[in-house]
Enzyme design. Structure first.
Site, PDB file in Angstrom:
ATOM      1  CG  ASN A  24      -3.901  -4.418   3.594  1.00  0.00           C
ATOM      2  OD1 ASN A  24      -3.400  -4.441   2.469  1.00  0.00           O
ATOM      3  ND2 ASN A  24      -3.163  -4.382   4.686  1.00  0.00           N
TER       4      ASN A  24
ATOM      5  NE  ARG B 297      -1.977  -1.513   3.428  1.00  0.00           N
ATOM      6  CZ  ARG B 297      -2.199  -1.253   4.707  1.00  0.00           C
ATOM      7  NH1 ARG B 297      -3.280  -0.615   5.091  1.00  0.00           N
ATOM      8  NH2 ARG B 297      -1.337  -1.629   5.628  1.00  0.00           N
TER       9      ARG B 297
END
Length: 98
Positions: free
Chosen positions: A40, A22
């Protein structure tokens, strides 16, 4: 002349959590001038929405298929998003797990 903007929804599968995926995507998207978010999902994949000029959006999609060095991406599902499905984003951010 206005540059065409695209918005794409990405679902990234494989070993993509706990590998700096990320944060790396935030860095890539910011560098390319793409807006949106990444997060996520509790069941393992990473989800993202990317918005910006077509070539920059494609560059993020291409990067997403590799990810950072520790990731092992097995699949990236890409879907178009209609204008009614998204907001106009400012910047690219990492969101909490969904």
């Amino acid at each position: 002349m206005m540059i065409a903007e695209l918005t794409r929804h990405l679902l990234i599968e494989g070993r993509v959590q706990g590998v700096y995926y990320r944060a790396s995507m935030v860095e890539q998207a910011t560098r390319l001038g793409v807006r949106g978010w990444v997060r996520n999902l509790r069941d393992g994949p990473v989800e993202a929405v990317v918005q910006g000029p077509a070539d920059a959006v494609q560059a993020v999609i291409d990067w997403a298929q590799r990810g950072p060095a520790q990731a092992r991406v097995t699949r990236v599902a890409v879907a178009d998003m209609a204008a009614a499905e998204f907001e106009a984003f400012e910047g690219f951010v990492q969101r909490g797990t969904a």
